[in-house]
Design an enzyme around this catalytic site. Structure first.
Site, PDB file in Angstrom:
ATOM      1  N   ASN A  97      74.144  57.302  12.193  1.00 49.14           N
ATOM      2  CA  ASN A  97      75.008  56.184  11.784  1.00 49.14           C
ATOM      3  C   ASN A  97      74.248  55.038  11.118  1.00 49.14           C
ATOM      4  OD1 ASN A  97      77.361  54.122  12.171  1.00 49.14           O
ATOM      5  ND2 ASN A  97      75.655  53.257  13.322  1.00 49.14           N
ATOM      6  N   SER A 117      80.576  56.561   3.649  1.00 45.30           N
ATOM      7  CA  SER A 117      81.352  55.343   3.363  1.00 45.30           C
ATOM      8  C   SER A 117      82.363  55.673   2.276  1.00 45.30           C
ATOM      9  CB  SER A 117      80.411  54.249   2.839  1.00 45.30           C
ATOM     10  OG  SER A 117      81.143  53.149   2.341  1.00 45.30           O
ATOM     11  N   TYR A 130      73.661  51.336  -2.702  1.00 45.34           N
ATOM     12  CA  TYR A 130      74.381  51.721  -1.477  1.00 45.34           C
ATOM     13  C   TYR A 130      75.311  52.904  -1.749  1.00 45.34           C
ATOM     14  CZ  TYR A 130      77.417  51.202   2.643  1.00 45.34           C
ATOM     15  OH  TYR A 130      78.144  51.429   3.797  1.00 45.34           O
ATOM     16  N   LYS A 154      75.282  56.714  -0.209  1.00 47.00           N
ATOM     17  CA  LYS A 154      76.383  57.256   0.599  1.00 47.00           C
ATOM     18  C   LYS A 154      77.022  58.477  -0.065  1.00 47.00           C
ATOM     19  CE  LYS A 154      76.103  54.409   4.073  1.00 47.00           C
ATOM     20  NZ  LYS A 154      75.816  54.869   5.442  1.00 47.00           N
TER      21      LYS A 154
HETATM   22  N1  LIG Z   1      81.331  48.046   8.132  1.00 42.85           N
HETATM   23  C1  LIG Z   1      81.877  48.727   7.154  1.00 42.85           C
HETATM   24  O1  LIG Z   1      82.868  48.309   6.542  1.00 42.85           O
HETATM   25  C2  LIG Z   1      81.317  50.080   6.770  1.00 42.85           C
HETATM   26  C3  LIG Z   1      82.030  50.816   5.830  1.00 42.85           C
HETATM   27  C4  LIG Z   1      81.555  52.058   5.466  1.00 42.85           C
HETATM   28  C5  LIG Z   1      80.396  52.561   6.040  1.00 42.85           C
HETATM   29  N2  LIG Z   1      79.721  51.820   6.954  1.00 42.85           N
HETATM   30  C6  LIG Z   1      78.509  52.416   7.516  1.00 42.85           C
HETATM   31  O2  LIG Z   1      78.572  52.417   8.923  1.00 42.85           O
HETATM   32  C7  LIG Z   1      77.253  52.353   9.467  1.00 42.85           C
HETATM   33  C8  LIG Z   1      77.174  51.233  10.472  1.00 42.85           C
HETATM   34  O3  LIG Z   1      77.454  50.010   9.795  1.00 42.85           O
HETATM   35  P1  LIG Z   1      77.945  48.702  10.550  1.00 42.85           P
HETATM   36  O4  LIG Z   1      79.025  48.122   9.738  1.00 42.85           O
HETATM   37  O5  LIG Z   1      78.166  48.968  11.980  1.00 42.85           O
HETATM   38  O6  LIG Z   1      76.628  47.794  10.352  1.00 42.85           O
HETATM   39  P2  LIG Z   1      75.850  46.807  11.349  1.00 42.85           P
HETATM   40  O7  LIG Z   1      74.910  46.063  10.468  1.00 42.85           O
HETATM   41  O8  LIG Z   1      76.807  46.055  12.188  1.00 42.85           O
HETATM   42  O9  LIG Z   1      75.033  47.811  12.273  1.00 42.85           O
HETATM   43  C9  LIG Z   1      74.039  48.634  11.737  1.00 42.85           C
HETATM   44  C10 LIG Z   1      72.987  48.910  12.790  1.00 42.85           C
HETATM   45  O10 LIG Z   1      71.968  49.721  12.179  1.00 42.85           O
HETATM   46  C11 LIG Z   1      70.723  49.245  12.626  1.00 42.85           C
HETATM   47  N3  LIG Z   1      69.662  49.608  11.690  1.00 42.85           N
HETATM   48  C12 LIG Z   1      69.375  49.054  10.493  1.00 42.85           C
HETATM   49  N4  LIG Z   1      68.289  49.613   9.969  1.00 42.85           N
HETATM   50  C13 LIG Z   1      67.855  50.558  10.853  1.00 42.85           C
HETATM   51  C14 LIG Z   1      66.774  51.463  10.878  1.00 42.85           C
HETATM   52  N5  LIG Z   1      65.860  51.500   9.906  1.00 42.85           N
HETATM   53  N6  LIG Z   1      66.653  52.291  11.957  1.00 42.85           N
HETATM   54  C15 LIG Z   1      67.551  52.239  12.970  1.00 42.85           C
HETATM   55  N7  LIG Z   1      68.590  51.402  13.003  1.00 42.85           N
HETATM   56  C16 LIG Z   1      68.739  50.559  11.954  1.00 42.85           C
HETATM   57  C17 LIG Z   1      70.894  47.736  12.747  1.00 42.85           C
HETATM   58  O11 LIG Z   1      69.902  47.183  13.604  1.00 42.85           O
HETATM   59  C18 LIG Z   1      72.308  47.636  13.300  1.00 42.85           C
HETATM   60  O12 LIG Z   1      72.320  47.626  14.711  1.00 42.85           O
HETATM   61  C19 LIG Z   1      76.321  52.188   8.277  1.00 42.85           C
HETATM   62  O13 LIG Z   1      75.786  53.461   7.908  1.00 42.85           O
HETATM   63  C20 LIG Z   1      77.235  51.662   7.195  1.00 42.85           C
HETATM   64  O14 LIG Z   1      76.751  51.954   5.896  1.00 42.85           O
HETATM   65  C21 LIG Z   1      80.142  50.582   7.321  1.00 42.85           C
END
Ligand SMILES: NC(=O)c1ccc[n+]([C@@H]2O[C@H](COP(=O)([O-])OP(=O)(O)OC[C@H]3O[C@@H](n4cnc5c(N)ncnc54)[C@H](O)[C@@H]3O)[C@@H](O)[C@H]2O)c1
Length: 256
Positions: free
Chosen positions: A94, A147, A160, A164
């Site tokens: 994730n 995503s 990004y 993805k």
């Molecule tokens: N929030 C959205 O709208 C959304 C939409 C589509 C996809 N996503 C995807 O969902 C996933 C989670 O996103 P989120 O919104 O919860 O983000 P977030 O920033 O709230 O959480 C992401 C987590 O990943 C950790 N992280 C960052 N770099 C890291 C690394 N090198 N090794 C290990 N952990 C690491 C961070 O410390 C954080 O705890 C991501 O892959 C993001 O691209 C999010």
């Protein structure tokens, strides 16, 4: 809540915050035997209790394993840590990041950082999990976090979206490679989910309200709604599902 993940050992990367934290807690609520919470930092980006404490409170075993997913050796150590519980059954890759200067002129440094976390880290996580599953003869499930930005392009997220889009095809390709061993690989493609990443990513944060208004369900998604989708893909309820990108977006991609 249910026994969908009964007896399963679940690893979630990026599980300190946002979507990953919700997936880890959902896994515990749905009967997981143990949840390995992996992240670069133990505290949620927005503060609050560590994910492991939330899971402990549910009476499920949780371990925090500090991991930078861009480093293969750290992912290998993370998967080795699951040995204590009998090996990983469900790997959720994730962890993901955005770049502050994303767009057509994204810097080399940002581009490489996004690729190293979103693509390299996702592949290394899937590889390490699959290796252990095969060694133990487990018919596991691997879920990769893509995503909606990996399905349609956007000028403000060139790096990004490229990463993805790669994750979506990584899931399809790994599904083919690992299917004969009974290992399923799927991607989840969230729409706009209310997390730290959404609120702090330049461009995305400003666009969020417009996305909300255009979304058929007229709201942002909750991290727990991605957790629910991942629980289904991790469970035997999806036993004939592999190679898909499951869109969880309130309908947004159906109308833009
Ligand atoms: N929030 C959205 O709208 C959304 C939409 C589509 C996809 N996503 C995807 O969902 C996933 C989670 O996103 P989120 O919104 O919860 O983000 P977030 O920033 O709230 O959480 C992401 C987590 O990943 C950790 N992280 C960052 N770099 C890291 C690394 N090198 N090794 C290990 N952990 C690491 C961070 O410390 C954080 O705890 C991501 O892959 C993001 O691209 C999010």
């Amino acid at each position: 809540m249910s026994n969908l993940l009964k007896d399963k050992v679940v690893i979630v990367t990026g599980a300190a915050s946002g979507i990953g934290r919700s997936i880890a807690i959902s896994a515990a609520r749905h009967g997981a035997r143990a949840v390995l919470v992996s992240d670069i930092a133990e505290l949620p980006c927005e503060g609050g209790t560590p994910t492991t404490q939330e899971i402990d409170a549910l009476g499920v075993t949780a371990r925090f394993v500090k991991t930078d997913v861009s480093k293969k050796s750290e992912i290998d150590a993370l998967v080795d840590a699951a040995e204590e519980f009998g090996g990983v059954d469900v790997m959720v890759a994730n962890a993901g990041i955005t770049a502050r200067d994303d767009g057509a002129d994204v810097s080399e440094e940002s581009y490489r950082r996004v690729m190293s976390v979103n693509l390299d880290g996702t592949l290394f996580s899937a590889q390490a999990a699959a290796r252990q599953m095969k060694a133990k003869g487990k018919e596991g499930s691997i879920v990769l976090m893509a995503s909606m930005g990996g399905i349609v392009g956007a000028g403000m997220t060139v790096a990004y979206s490229t990463s993805k889009g790669g994750v979506v095809l990584m899931a399809k390709s790994l599904a083919d490679a690992l299917g004969p061993d009974g290992i399923r690989v799927n991607a989840v493609a969230p729409g706009t989910i209310d997390t730290h990443l959404l609120r702090t990513s330049p461009g995305i944060a400003e666009a969020a309200e417009g996305f909300r208004k255009r979304t058929p369900l007229r709201r942002l998604g909750k991290p727990s709604e991605i957790g629910d989708a991942v629980v289904w893909l991790g469970s035997d309820m999806s036993s004939y599902v592999t190679g898909i990108a499951l869109v969880v977006d309130g309908g947004l991609l159906s109308v833009i």
